[in-house]
Each structure stands twice: as structure tokens, then as C-alpha cells.
Design an enzyme around this catalytic site. Structure first.
Site, PDB file in Angstrom:
ATOM      1  N   LYS A  11       0.528  -1.109   0.103  1.00 18.29           N
ATOM      2  CA  LYS A  11       0.202   0.514  -0.612  1.00 18.29           C
ATOM      3  C   LYS A  11       0.983   1.170   0.360  1.00 18.29           C
ATOM      4  O   LYS A  11       2.116   1.493   0.219  1.00 18.29           O
ATOM      5  CB  LYS A  11      -1.183   0.236   1.049  1.00 18.29           C
ATOM      6  CG  LYS A  11      -2.132  -1.630   0.938  1.00 18.29           C
ATOM      7  CD  LYS A  11      -2.826  -1.005   2.449  1.00 18.29           C
ATOM      8  CE  LYS A  11      -4.306  -2.254   2.048  1.00 18.29           C
ATOM      9  NZ  LYS A  11      -4.601  -1.790   3.250  1.00 18.29           N
ATOM     10  N   TYR A  51     -12.402  -1.653  -3.760  1.00 18.38           N
ATOM     11  CA  TYR A  51     -12.559  -2.151  -2.525  1.00 18.38           C
ATOM     12  C   TYR A  51     -13.991  -1.984  -2.538  1.00 18.38           C
ATOM     13  O   TYR A  51     -14.623  -1.664  -1.537  1.00 18.38           O
ATOM     14  CB  TYR A  51     -12.254  -1.169  -1.976  1.00 18.38           C
ATOM     15  CG  TYR A  51     -11.030  -1.568  -1.068  1.00 18.38           C
ATOM     16  CD1 TYR A  51     -10.151  -2.702  -0.653  1.00 18.38           C
ATOM     17  CD2 TYR A  51      -9.782  -0.777  -1.185  1.00 18.38           C
ATOM     18  CE1 TYR A  51      -9.810  -3.411   0.035  1.00 18.38           C
ATOM     19  CE2 TYR A  51      -8.257  -0.759  -0.950  1.00 18.38           C
ATOM     20  CZ  TYR A  51      -8.311  -2.154  -0.610  1.00 18.38           C
ATOM     21  OH  TYR A  51      -6.949  -1.962   0.151  1.00 18.38           O
ATOM     22  N   ARG A  87      -1.622 -14.525   3.754  1.00 15.90           N
ATOM     23  CA  ARG A  87      -2.035 -13.820   5.141  1.00 15.90           C
ATOM     24  C   ARG A  87      -1.068 -14.116   6.009  1.00 15.90           C
ATOM     25  O   ARG A  87      -1.367 -13.394   7.177  1.00 15.90           O
ATOM     26  CB  ARG A  87      -3.759 -13.606   4.893  1.00 15.90           C
ATOM     27  CG  ARG A  87      -4.301 -14.051   3.921  1.00 15.90           C
ATOM     28  CD  ARG A  87      -5.630 -13.922   4.130  1.00 15.90           C
ATOM     29  NE  ARG A  87      -6.840 -13.832   5.270  1.00 15.90           N
ATOM     30  CZ  ARG A  87      -7.218 -12.752   4.984  1.00 15.90           C
ATOM     31  NH1 ARG A  87      -7.155 -11.630   3.770  1.00 15.90           N
ATOM     32  NH2 ARG A  87      -7.935 -11.953   5.562  1.00 15.90           N
ATOM     33  N   THR A  93      -5.133  -7.749  10.277  1.00 11.51           N
ATOM     34  CA  THR A  93      -5.816  -6.110   9.429  1.00 11.51           C
ATOM     35  C   THR A  93      -5.310  -5.490  10.654  1.00 11.51           C
ATOM     36  O   THR A  93      -4.218  -4.191   9.982  1.00 11.51           O
ATOM     37  CB  THR A  93      -7.144  -6.063   9.118  1.00 11.51           C
ATOM     38  OG1 THR A  93      -7.129  -7.732   8.557  1.00 11.51           O
ATOM     39  CG2 THR A  93      -7.567  -4.878   8.103  1.00 11.51           C
ATOM     40  N   ASN A 114      -1.764   0.107   6.861  1.00  9.75           N
ATOM     41  CA  ASN A 114      -1.889  -1.814   7.226  1.00  9.75           C
ATOM     42  C   ASN A 114      -0.710  -2.168   6.496  1.00  9.75           C
ATOM     43  O   ASN A 114      -0.298  -3.296   5.999  1.00  9.75           O
ATOM     44  CB  ASN A 114      -2.551  -2.257   7.866  1.00  9.75           C
ATOM     45  CG  ASN A 114      -3.924  -2.628   6.730  1.00  9.75           C
ATOM     46  OD1 ASN A 114      -4.058  -2.305   5.325  1.00  9.75           O
ATOM     47  ND2 ASN A 114      -4.687  -3.298   7.149  1.00  9.75           N
ATOM     48  N   HIS A 117      -1.935  -5.237   1.625  1.00  7.71           N
ATOM     49  CA  HIS A 117      -3.079  -6.960   1.170  1.00  7.71           C
ATOM     50  C   HIS A 117      -2.927  -7.299   0.536  1.00  7.71           C
ATOM     51  O   HIS A 117      -2.169  -7.621  -0.380  1.00  7.71           O
ATOM     52  CB  HIS A 117      -4.127  -5.409   0.568  1.00  7.71           C
ATOM     53  CG  HIS A 117      -5.346  -5.947  -0.128  1.00  7.71           C
ATOM     54  ND1 HIS A 117      -6.863  -6.135   0.659  1.00  7.71           N
ATOM     55  CD2 HIS A 117      -5.211  -6.817  -1.226  1.00  7.71           C
ATOM     56  CE1 HIS A 117      -7.224  -7.016   0.031  1.00  7.71           C
ATOM     57  NE2 HIS A 117      -6.821  -7.527  -1.458  1.00  7.71           N
ATOM     58  N   GLU A 128      -9.022 -10.352  -8.195  1.00 11.43           N
ATOM     59  CA  GLU A 128      -8.582  -9.125  -7.620  1.00 11.43           C
ATOM     60  C   GLU A 128      -7.068  -9.398  -8.672  1.00 11.43           C
ATOM     61  O   GLU A 128      -6.634  -8.463  -8.905  1.00 11.43           O
ATOM     62  CB  GLU A 128      -7.892  -9.107  -6.664  1.00 11.43           C
ATOM     63  CG  GLU A 128      -9.066  -8.897  -5.019  1.00 11.43           C
ATOM     64  CD  GLU A 128      -8.635  -9.309  -3.992  1.00 11.43           C
ATOM     65  OE1 GLU A 128      -7.819  -9.418  -3.580  1.00 11.43           O
ATOM     66  OE2 GLU A 128      -9.995  -9.012  -3.435  1.00 11.43           O
TER      67      GLU A 128
HETATM   68  P1  CMP Z   1      -7.435  -5.079   3.551  1.00  5.06           P
HETATM   69  O1  CMP Z   1      -7.197  -6.748   3.524  1.00  5.06           O
HETATM   70  O2  CMP Z   1      -6.917  -3.828   2.483  1.00  5.06           O
HETATM   71  O3  CMP Z   1      -8.724  -5.065   3.205  1.00  5.06           O
HETATM   72  C1  CMP Z   1      -9.823  -3.883   3.517  1.00  5.06           C
HETATM   73  C2  CMP Z   1      -8.973  -2.664   4.342  1.00  5.06           C
HETATM   74  O4  CMP Z   1     -10.132  -1.967   4.923  1.00  5.06           O
HETATM   75  C3  CMP Z   1      -8.198  -3.345   5.059  1.00  5.06           C
HETATM   76  O5  CMP Z   1      -6.995  -3.534   5.030  1.00  5.06           O
HETATM   77  C4  CMP Z   1      -7.657  -2.748   6.453  1.00  5.06           C
HETATM   78  O6  CMP Z   1      -6.840  -0.804   5.753  1.00  5.06           O
HETATM   79  C5  CMP Z   1      -9.166  -1.110   5.889  1.00  5.06           C
HETATM   80  N1  CMP Z   1     -10.211  -1.579   6.916  1.00  5.06           N
HETATM   81  C6  CMP Z   1     -10.800  -2.253   7.877  1.00  5.06           C
HETATM   82  N2  CMP Z   1     -11.102  -2.241   9.272  1.00  5.06           N
HETATM   83  C7  CMP Z   1     -10.942  -0.716   9.020  1.00  5.06           C
HETATM   84  C8  CMP Z   1     -11.067   0.078  10.116  1.00  5.06           C
HETATM   85  N3  CMP Z   1     -11.716   0.429  11.592  1.00  5.06           N
HETATM   86  N4  CMP Z   1     -10.570   1.609  10.074  1.00  5.06           N
HETATM   87  C9  CMP Z   1     -10.735   1.974   8.698  1.00  5.06           C
HETATM   88  N5  CMP Z   1      -9.766   1.238   7.684  1.00  5.06           N
HETATM   89  C10 CMP Z   1     -10.469  -0.477   8.135  1.00  5.06           C
END
Ligand code: CMP
Length: 143
Positions: A11, A51, A87, A93, A114, A117, A128
Site C-alpha cells: 500500500k 474495494y 495472509r 488486519t 496497514n 493487502h 483481484e
Molecule cells: P485490506 O486487507 O486492504 O482490506 C480492507 C481494508 O479496509 C483493510 O485492509 C484495512 O486497511 C481497511 N480497514 C478495515 N477496517 C478499518 C477501519 N476500522 N478503519 C479504517 N480502515 C479499515
């Protein structure tokens, strides 16, 4: 054990902090093989499309703004049980809940930013991967 392909994103926070090579190395060192990779800068529309499954979530605007705030590295990775193994290497996450030695534990700063992904199922991995890569951009398996 099954040979699988999964889809991975480094990311904008990871690319911005110059961690792309280090993160790809972690995947390779653990046995995942890169079958396609490139750096892209997503438009807001592309991030929203990627998304779309989260479009009703309260964090959708924040998530899609962030994902187009800078370049990302998208990859297709192959290996035994690649979806769940990738994962596992990424960690939970929420970095505060990620296990020691995982990418998110070591590098991620918040649940929103984070760092990585990864697809959550084989079916989503195919969807994806095809969102960003054509078939001709993925090499044939070398394993
Ligand atoms: P990702 O694995 O990319 O899939 C969806 C993303 O949404 C996740 O990682 C996080 O980066 C984001 N996400 C999930 N929960 C939250 C949250 N509570 N606030 C902000 N971002 C979130």
C-alpha cells in the site's frame, strides 16, 4: 497442500517509506514466487472499484482516498496454499493484533494504513488479480 496464486498489494504507506523491496523479499524468503508485479498509482475510481465490497462500510471513503494517495506495488504470488500463507506472513488486519514477525506488526502504523493487502480466498484472488493484470502479464509457473 495445493499450489495456489494470490493477489498482493504493498500500500502507499509501504511504498512511501521505501519498504517495497523489503516486503517482497519477505514473501520470497518464505517461499512465495512472484509471477507478476508492477508499480501503479490508482485513480479514486480504480480504488473504489477494487474495494467495492466495502462500499457500505464507514471507512470506505478514508480507505479509497488512502489507496490513491500514492503509488502501490501490485503482485500475483504463487506457492503452496498461497492465499492463507500470504495472509499469515502479513499478519492481522489491525497491526495492534498482528503476531510477532509479521509484516503488519513490524511496519504498519494503523488499521487504515496497514501496509499490505492480500486476497482472503482463492476466488477473490482470481478476481483481484484480473482487476490489475492481464493473462499475458503473468508468467507461467516456474515451480
Ligand atoms: P485490506 O486487507 O486492504 O482490506 C480492507 C481494508 O479496509 C483493510 O485492509 C484495512 O486497511 C481497511 N480497514 C478495515 N477496517 C478499518 C477501519 N476500522 N478503519 C479504517 N480502515 C479499515
Amino acid at each position: 497442500m495445493a499450489l495456489e496464486q494470490t493477489f498482493s498489494i504493498i500500500k502507499p504507506d509501504g511504498v512511501r517509506r521505501n519498504l517495497a523491496g523489503k516486503i517482497l523479499s519477505r514473501f520470497e524468503e518464505k517461499g512465495l514466487r512472484i509471477v507478476a508485479t508492477k508499480m501503479i498509482h490508482m485513480s479514486k475510481r480504480e480504488a473504489e472499484g477494487f474495494y467495492a465490497v466495502h462500499s457500505e462500510r464507514p471507512f470506505f471513503a478514508e480507505l479509497t482516498e488512502f489507496m490513491c494517495s500514492g503509488p502501490v506495488v501490485v503482485s500475483v504470488l504463487e506457492g503452496e496454499n498461497a492465499v492463507s500463507f500470504h495472509r499469515e506472513i502479513m499478519g492481522a488486519t489491525n497491526p495492534a493484533e498482528a503476531a510477532e514477525g509479521t509484516i503488519r506488526r513490524d511496519f504498519a502504523e494503523s488499521i487504515g494504513e496497514n501496509t499490505v493487502h492480500g486476497s482472503d480466498s482463492l476466488e477473490n484472488a482470481a478476481i483481484e488479480s484480473s482487476y490489475f493484470f492481464s493473462q499475458t502479464e503473468c508468467v507461467n509457473s516456474a515451480t
